[in-house]
Scaffold this active site. Structure first.
Site, PDB file in Angstrom:
ATOM      1  CB  SER A  84      -0.346  -0.015   1.153  1.00  0.00           C
ATOM      2  OG  SER A  84      -1.824  -1.257   1.377  1.00  0.00           O
TER       3      SER A  84
HETATM    4  C1  LIG Z   1      -3.764  -3.963  -0.153  1.00  0.00           C
HETATM    5  S1  LIG Z   1      -2.105  -6.103  -0.252  1.00  0.00           S
HETATM    6  C2  LIG Z   1      -2.134  -5.931   1.385  1.00  0.00           C
HETATM    7  C3  LIG Z   1      -0.297  -4.596   1.263  1.00  0.00           C
HETATM    8  C4  LIG Z   1       0.368  -4.787   2.598  1.00  0.00           C
HETATM    9  N1  LIG Z   1      -0.862  -4.280   3.830  1.00  0.00           N
HETATM   10  C5  LIG Z   1       1.661  -3.609   2.928  1.00  0.00           C
HETATM   11  O1  LIG Z   1       0.842  -2.416   2.604  1.00  0.00           O
HETATM   12  O2  LIG Z   1       2.250  -4.316   3.343  1.00  0.00           O
HETATM   13  C6  LIG Z   1      -3.868  -6.466   0.657  1.00  0.00           C
HETATM   14  C7  LIG Z   1      -3.741  -7.865  -0.034  1.00  0.00           C
HETATM   15  O3  LIG Z   1      -5.553  -9.025   0.325  1.00  0.00           O
HETATM   16  C8  LIG Z   1      -5.172  -9.861   0.014  1.00  0.00           C
HETATM   17  N2  LIG Z   1      -6.264 -11.163   0.520  1.00  0.00           N
HETATM   18  C9  LIG Z   1      -7.176 -10.286  -0.743  1.00  0.00           C
HETATM   19  N3  LIG Z   1      -8.439 -10.894  -0.316  1.00  0.00           N
HETATM   20  C10 LIG Z   1      -7.951 -11.782   1.198  1.00  0.00           C
HETATM   21  C11 LIG Z   1      -8.829 -12.333   2.266  1.00  0.00           C
HETATM   22  N4  LIG Z   1      -9.621 -13.128   1.987  1.00  0.00           N
HETATM   23  N5  LIG Z   1      -8.122 -12.681   3.266  1.00  0.00           N
HETATM   24  C12 LIG Z   1      -6.638 -13.259   2.823  1.00  0.00           C
HETATM   25  N6  LIG Z   1      -6.302 -12.119   1.988  1.00  0.00           N
HETATM   26  C13 LIG Z   1      -6.678 -10.937   1.422  1.00  0.00           C
HETATM   27  C14 LIG Z   1      -4.351  -9.587  -1.478  1.00  0.00           C
HETATM   28  O4  LIG Z   1      -4.105 -11.249  -1.668  1.00  0.00           O
HETATM   29  C15 LIG Z   1      -4.333  -8.722  -1.612  1.00  0.00           C
HETATM   30  O5  LIG Z   1      -2.338  -9.250  -1.243  1.00  0.00           O
END
Ligand SMILES: C[S@@+](CC[C@H](N)C(=O)[O-])C[C@H]1O[C@@H](n2cnc3c(N)ncnc32)[C@H](O)[C@@H]1O
Length: 416
Positions: A84
């Site tokens: 992010s």
């Molecule tokens: C914006 S990214 C996370 C960024 C991270 N927090 C960082 O900045 O270091 C969002 C993540 O949510 C994950 N995601 C989507 N649906 C999910 C679910 N049901 N359970 C766990 N993770 C999920 C995606 O695979 C993606 O990698």
């Protein structure tokens, strides 16, 4: 922590001379824009070597405050994983009100934000970071190993069930757009603990800081944001009703529980001349419409968001094309969307509405009336967002305001 081979070579992790400068400049920027306010959050951004999480990206771009580093895109071109943007991470960390020694669950991984959290909670604290996608957790593991964070556990699982076998947590920070709040998130949070979540309400997403109060979650502030959509059991994407198609000039309405629009009639209206109605209500140049828009969606039943590609604006089909979408009041064959115009006072913009269709003026007037009502009665108020378990009887919900019904939760927006 799961074990993965350390594929990051020593050369990759050796600190280059510009790195600290990039981190210091980022931290200063986050202070200047008000995103990082506490010494601990600022220190985390001065410390975490975030570029190591995306070695394929240009190093300096990973330190740009507003730039997410996209790490995965689906077959439709939708971004599904990223590190992010630093400003958004800082905003959520401040919303969480982290303290040393806390135990924190991060939903949606990448490594960088887990490292930020680990910096703030310190060695006496603990972080669980989880992601549904093993490619993402592999990347997070490699990053956390290369940067040496010991107190972070990485899990690969669908967050619909929370972090099974872990918790309860003092804080849960969700970093993926959620339309619903699964019961596990509330149950794995200590009473009085904070859940920070980019919650989508009638197509509008706000990162909301909730405090758990028994079975209920009660908001304590929110901010405007955009996040990649949830996958897995909780997947629930907005639906786009297309009004105009064409390369780079698509115009559509994002529906999220709104009535089905008459797209044929609305498409015809889009090509007819527009009517503008002005409200006399001003917004400051840097003032966001995040509260106004929540007021509009509380007051108006049929207010999807208009999504327009930049080419539609260039061609004059629509006057604005925000990626977050623009509140649009739909009434049968006519619609009106919120807009602004410059005034002779620098940095002040007048709010108004642009109407299309046989009753363009009437619908635009209706939208403008609600803009005026917000300014007159609610501008200095802050809405309260609450999350109740699905099945909570009506008489236990607030009597006024907007109700949003999801599979697991009844979400309410009320205005004092
Ligand atoms: C914006 S990214 C996370 C960024 C991270 N927090 C960082 O900045 O270091 C969002 C993540 O949510 C994950 N995601 C989507 N649906 C999910 C679910 N049901 N359970 C766990 N993770 C999920 C995606 O695979 C993606 O990698």
């Amino acid at each position: 922590m799961d074990n993965v081979p350390d594929t990051t070579s020593t050369t990759d992790t050796q600190e280059s001379p510009d790195e600290q400068q990039l981190r210091d400049a980022l931290a200063q920027n986050l202070i200047d824009v008000g995103a990082a306010r506490s010494a601990e959050v600022v220190a985390a951004f001065r410390t975490v070597r975030r570029h190591l999480a995306a070695p394929e990206a240009d190093m300096s771009s990973t330190y740009e405050p507003e730039t997410p580093t996209i790490t995965k895109t689906d077959e439709h071109g939708v971004h599904i994983s990223s590190v992010s943007a630093p400003r958004i991470q800082a905003m959520q960390l401040e919303q969480a009100e982290l303290e040393p020694g806390m135990s924190v669950l991060e939903i949606g991984s990448g490594g960088v934000n887990a490292a930020n959290i680990a910096e703030v909670v310190g060695e006496s604290g603990h972080v669980v970071t989880m992601d549904i996608d093993p490619d993402v957790t592999d990347r997070a593991l490699r990053f956390l190993k290369a940067t040496g964070y010991q107190n972070v556990t990485v899990l690969t699982d669908d967050a619909e069930n929370g972090a099974r076998g872990h918790g309860p947590f003092d804080r849960i920070i969700v970093t993926v757009q959620a339309a619903d709040i699964p019961p596990a998130w509330r149950d794995q949070l200590k009473d009085g603990g904070r859940l920070v979540v980019p919650l989508r309400m009638r197509a509008m997403t706000r990162t909301v800081a909730f405090v758990r109060n028994g079975d209920k979650l009660v908001s304590d502030g929110f901010d405007l944001c955009g996040f990649v959509p949830m996958q897995g059991l909780g997947e629930n994407r907005v639906r786009l009703a297309v009004l105009h198609d064409g390369k780079d000039e698509q115009v559509g309405l994002r529906l999220d529980g709104h009535p089905e629009p008459d797209t044929v009639a609305l498409a015809k209206s889009l090509t007819r001349p527009q009517t503008k109605v002005w409200s006399g209500v001003m917004l400051g140049g840097s003032e966001s419409s995040e509260h106004l828009d929540l007021w509009l969606t509380t007051a108006l039943d049929n207010l999807p968001l208009m999504a327009a590609e930049p080419g539609a604006r260039k061609r004059g089909l629509v006057a604005s094309a925000s990626p977050l979408g623009i509140p649009t009041l739909v009434d049968g064959d006519s619609f009106a969307y919120r807009t602004v115009r410059a005034t002779d006072q620098e940095d002040r913009f007048e709010l108004g509405a642009i109407g299309h269709g046989p009753r363009a003026e009437q619908v635009a007037e209706h939208l403008v009336e609600e803009i005026r009502a917000w300014h007159r009665d609610r501008r200095s108020h802050r809405p309260r967002i609450e999350v109740y378990p699905a099945g909570t009887p009506d008489d236990q919900l607030p009597a006024t305001g907007r109700r949003i019904e999801r599979r697991h939760a009844r979400i309410t927006i009320t205005w004092p």
